[in-house]
Every structure is written in structure tokens, then in C-alpha cells.
Design an enzyme around this catalytic site. Structure first.
Site: not given
Ligand code: G16
Length: 541
Positions: A16, A111-112, A124, A275, A277, A279-280, A363, A374, A494
Site C-alpha cells: 500500500t 510508518s506505524h 518508498k 505515528d 513517520d 503522517d497519521r 486509517s 497525509k 480488516r
Molecule cells: C498506509 C497508506 C494509507 C493506507 C494505510 C493502511 O498508511 O499510506 O493510504 O490507508 O497504509 O493500509 P492497509 O489497510 O493496506 O494496511 P501508512 O501510514 O502506513 O503509510
């Protein structure tokens, strides 16, 4: 030596949001180098190009940056702008790529996901508009990674990443810059800092949890230094390579220290977390949680209160599993609302084309066209701006929003790290049930449609299929099933649940209670318990 022979790995398909794997996977000889060379081969940067580079500070960040710098030098970049100590939040990276017009950037983050030697690492590429590479590019990077036979890297001493300023690495310039300043200036240009300052000076108490991840320095500079918040209003502010052993995911389960404070005695007026990085975001009031889907809708409905959006919003975009709360605001404002697949990369074209101003995902992600990612702190500041102008509590603002638009009751149930075969079995089973579901009555719900979401990008016409199974009911309620594209252990399934409640007297109901029947239907239809052996979700948001 400039050229190094290598052999391909077969698992470098970005998910993703970039390539995310266990640290040990990235530590295999040539693994990082292969992927970075695949990026460089794919993007074919012109001679003299500049690249932005940085990460969320997690374990392996600095080692990876030294490798990437030497590879950038060997691949003909003229300059790499790298955040001091290798730090750059994802939104700050997007800001810097846009401001200095670099040929995109490389962001190191999972990320998280947890960090540390046993944790996760990720990488990325973001394109020149500051946003995540489109699917066309990530597919091309993956295709290159499957045939790669050499990578380029110069032999050189490591660069001192702690010292601001320019140094030479071979023919290339490395510019180490302050990762916070540009981003903080951008925030100051969008929001009414004077009004927020007055709010904070007047006894309004705020608490921000940086979760020992990248936003600590950003939050300190903006909230404490520029807005005058109390020094103890930013907690877990020092970024640590393993995030202090925590899970840097701002939700009700993992941001437990913040949640305890906001749900405890004498809570602050406003709570927020970001989170790994940056962005959340998660937004809390006193004993009150704002679902990310509602947060997007509320920001859209109140956007005119922030100076950066005083002329209104061109359109809104949300990911498919995100609730339709934002759609209702868009309808009232008479602006379009786009439904995209999960992943911020799908918003970039819409923003570049001027079709949308605000975007959001269930998310815990929301953002705007100020950058192409984000943005956690942006959402926090947007909320503080609204609170400063409206002079109401978080809870009052949410209840008034529901009274005006109705409430899209929403919850997500995650089943993490289940065996991949069992997760695929659930999805396969749902696909097999497609044909006979439409028109059937399930309890008090009648199935209106059942499909696997696909999306045609209105700007470039690209098509993305297989984006999640949707079961829609005649009263507007929905159940969505999707496999996560960001996990690194087994599969994460999910289930997204949504119903619509126009009746104000029922708006106070707990979401789990209000969604109880839908939850039962989801479990029964999917045979999730039988097929995975899991009786409870790992995380409920
Ligand atoms: C990433 C993507 C988001 C997405 C999220 C959850 O977030 O940038 O657009 O909504 O993953 O994705 P999934 O449901 O496939 O785990 P982040 O914050 O991890 O970069």
C-alpha cells in the site's frame, strides 16, 4: 568500485505504501541496494537532478541513508538534500520535495509498524509532486527488481549527518538541512496561529503524544516554541530507534498513555497522537474519540475557519473503506466527493488536477493539497484552529456535526498476523458468495449490492481492481472486507462496518453497540472464526 554484481530477490513488490519488511530482510546483503537501484533505474533522473532523503529515525535508518547516498552519487545525482541525523517526517519530506522542486525523494519508514532490530523497516519513492509514486511506477520498480543484475555505489567515507551544511561525496553535494523549519513555516501559513496561541494562553489544555517517533521535534517546535503550549504538553517527544518498544500507531489500543490521560480524571481539553513517520493522526476530546472518518467530514465542514482554506474546498476525496460522512458534507457544500482505493497515492492525481482540496482515510490519515501526503500535525493544528474559533469542546463540535448531517456510525475490526492461507480463504469464500447475495435479507438488512471494488482514475484513466469486497445494504449500511497491504507478518484482515443514523436521540450510542448486528452478519458471511480460529479482533478502532 562503482558497479556491483547482484542477483534479484523475488519479494520486492511494494505494498500500500512502499516496500515494508522485517529489518533482517533489509539487512541481507544487496537487498536494500537492489531495491534502491531498481528505483533509480525506473525513475531515470536526468543528470544534475536533486533528491530528497530522510526517514522516521527507526532502527537501520542511518545505515540505509549512508548506502543510499553512495548509490545516489554513483547514479549521477548532483545533490541530495538529507534531513539532519537522517530525520524527515513523511509530510516534511513531501513539503521539501515540493518547495525545492527536487526530482522526488526517498523516504525510509515502515510508518506505524514497530521498529528495532526485530521490527520493521521500509522504503518508498515519492515523485516530484511530493506524493507517493503511482501504481504504474511501483509496478515498474518491482519489474526491474526481478531482473536486476548490478547496482552502482561509490566507495567513500560515511557523511556526517549531524552537521548542517554542504559536503562532497564524490562528485555529488550532500546538503544536510534542518528537517523541521520548512514544514513548521508551511503550517504557520495555513492556520491562525494567533488564535491558537490565545486559546492555549487562556487555559485550554492540550496533550500531544509523539509516541517516541518522528513528530517529537516537529511538535515541540510548533506547539511549544511557536504556539506557547506548556512544555509538558508534548509527551514521548524524543525519537527512538525502537520507538521505546512501543507500537507507533495512533489508535485507541496503541496510544495507551494518551488515552489514559484523556479518559482519566481532570483530562486535558484536547488530545492527539501521530505515528512513526508523522503522517497519521488520532484526535481525542475529554473522554471522547473522534473517528478518522468523522474527523475528515468535520474538517471539511469547518475548513473556511482556517486561513489556508478560507476560500473554500474544491472537492473531497476519501478511500473506499472510509465512511460516507464526508460525502454528506460535500453534498451540502455542492462540491464533488471522490471514492478511491486505499492508499494515499490515489489522491495525488486528483489534487494535481485541482479536483480536490481535502483527502482522508479511515486509517487515521487526513491531509490537503498543501503537500501530497497525509499529515498528522496538520490535522492537529486544523482541529486547534477550529476549536480556537468555535470556542466549543471537541465533543460539542462532533455532536453538532451529527445533528446537522446525521451520524455515519463506523468501526474497523482488524485481525492481525493470521496465516496467509486462512486469510486468502476468507476472501475467496466471500468472492464465491457474490452471485447469490444480492437481494437477500440478512437479519434486518437487505443486500443491495456485493462486489470487489475497482477504480478508474478520472485523471489518467488507470484502472485498479481487487480493492476490497463491499456488501452494501438498502439503508446505506456497508460491510467491507480487505486484506491490508502494509503488514509484514502473515496477513491482516480488516472488516470495516458502517451504518447511518439520522436520529439525534441515538447519536450517543457506542459504535460497537450500534453496529452489533452488522458485526454478527460480517462474521457469519465470511466464516472468519471457523477459517482463522480467531474469536476476537486484535484491534478495534
Ligand atoms: C498506509 C497508506 C494509507 C493506507 C494505510 C493502511 O498508511 O499510506 O493510504 O490507508 O497504509 O493500509 P492497509 O489497510 O493496506 O494496511 P501508512 O501510514 O502506513 O503509510
Amino acid at each position: 568500485m562503482l558497479y556491483h554484481a547482484t542477483t534479484p530477490f523475488n519479494d520486492q513488490k511494494p505494498g500500500t505504501s512502499g516496500l515494508r519488511k522485517k529489518v533482517q530482510v533489509f539487512q541481507q546483503p544487496h537487498y536494500l541496494e537492489n531495491f534502491v537501484q531498481s528505483i533509480f533505474n525506473t525513475i531515470a533522473a536526468p543528470a544534475g537532478a536533486t533528491l530528497a532523503l530522510g526517514g522516521d529515525g527507526r532502527y537501520y535508518n542511518c545505515e540505509a541513508i549512508q548506502v543510499i547516498l553512495k548509490m545516489a552519487a554513483a547514479n549521477g545525482f548532483a545533490r541530495v538534500m538529507v534531513g539532519r541525523c537522517g530525520i524527515l517526517s513523511t509530510p516534511a519530506a513531501s513539503c521539501v520535495i515540493r518547495k525545492y522542486r527536487t526530482h522526488g525523494g526517498i523516504i525510509l519508514s515502515a510508518s506505524h509498524n514497530p521498529g528495532g532490530p526485530e521490527g520493521d523497516f521500509g522504503i518508498k519513492y515519492n515523485i516530484a509532486n511530493g506524493g507517493p509514486a503511482t501504481e504504474t511506477i511501483t509496478e515498474a520498480i518491482y519489474a526491474t527488481s526481478k531482473t536486476i543484475s548490478l547496482y552502482r555505489l561509490i566507495e567513500a567515507e560515511d557523511v556526517n549527518l549531524a552537521k548542517l551544511g554542504d559536503t562532497k561525496l564524490g562528485e555529488m553535494t550532500v546538503s544536510v538541512f534542518d528537517p523541521v523549519a520548512d514544514y513548521a513555516d508551511l503550517m504557520e501559513s495555513l492556520f491562525d496561529f494567533a488564535a491558537i496561541k490565545t486559546l492555549l494562553a487562556g487555559g485550554f489544555r492540550t496533550l500531544f503524544d509523539a509516541m517516541h517517533a518522528v513528530t517529537g521535534p516537529y511538535a515541540r517546535e510548533i506547539l511549544i516554541n511557536r504556539l506557547g503550549a506548556a512544555p509538558d504538553s508534548v509527551i514521548n517527544a524524543i525519537p527512538l530507534p525502537d520507538f521505546g518498544g512501543g507500537h507507533p500507531d495512533p489508535n485507541l489500543t496503541y496510544a495507551d498513555q494518551l488515552v489514559a490521560a484523556l479518559y482519566g480524571d481532570n483530562p486535558p481539553d484536547f488530545g492527539a497522537a501521530s505515528d512513526g513517520d508523522g503522517d497519521r493522526n488520532m484526535i481525542l476530546g475529554k473522554h471522547f474519540f473522534v473517528t478518522p472518518s468523522d474527523s475528515l467530514a468535520i474538517l471539511a465542514a469547518n475548513a473556511h475557519l482556517a486561513p489556508g482554506y478560507k476560500n473554500g474546498v474544491a472537492g473531497i476525496a476519501r478511500s473506499m473503506p472510509t465512511s460516507a460522512a464526508a460525502d454528506r458534507v460535500a453534498a451540502a457544500l455542492n462540491i464533488p466527493c471522490y471514492e478511491t482505493p486505499t492508499g494515499w497515492k490515489f489522491f495525488g492525481n486528483l489534487m494535481d488536477a485541482g479536483k480536490v482540496t481535502l483527502c482522508g482515510e479511515e486509517s487515521f490519515g487526513s491531509g490537503s493539497n498543501h503537500i501530497r501526503e497525509k499529515d498528522g500535525l496538520w490535522a492537529v493544528l486544523f482541529w486547534l484552529n477550529i476549536l480556537a474559533v468555535r470556542k466549543q469542546s471537541v465533543e460539542e463540535i462532533v455532536y453538532q456535526h451529527w445533528a446537522r448531517f446525521g451520524r455515519n456510525v463506523y468501526s474497523r475490526h482488524d485481525y492481525e498476523a493470521i496465516p496467509t492461507g486462512a486469510a486468502n480463504g476468507v476472501m475467496q469464500h466471500l468472492h464465491e458468495r457474490f452471485s447469490d447475495l444480492t437481494g437477500t435479507q440478512l437479519g434486518s438488512y437487505k443486500v443491495l449490492y456485493c462486489d470487489d471494488f475497482s477504480y478508474t482514475d478520472p485523471v489518467d484513466g488507470s484502472i485498479s481492481t481487487g480493492q476490497g469486497v463491499r456488501i452494501g445494504f438498502s439503508d446505506g449500511s456497508r460491510i467491507v472486507f480487505r486484506l491490508s497491504g502494509t503488514g509484514t507478518e502473515g496477513a491482516t484482515l480488516r472488516i470495516y462496518l458502517e451504518s447511518y443514523e439520522p436520529d439525534v436521540t441515538l447519536h450517543h450510542l457506542d459504535a460497537q453497540q450500534a453496529l452489533q448486528e452488522l458485526i454478527g452478519i460480517a462474521l457469519q458471511l465470511s466464516e472468519l472464526r471457523q477459517r482463522t480460529g480467531r474469536l476476537q479482533p486484535t484491534v478495534i478502532t
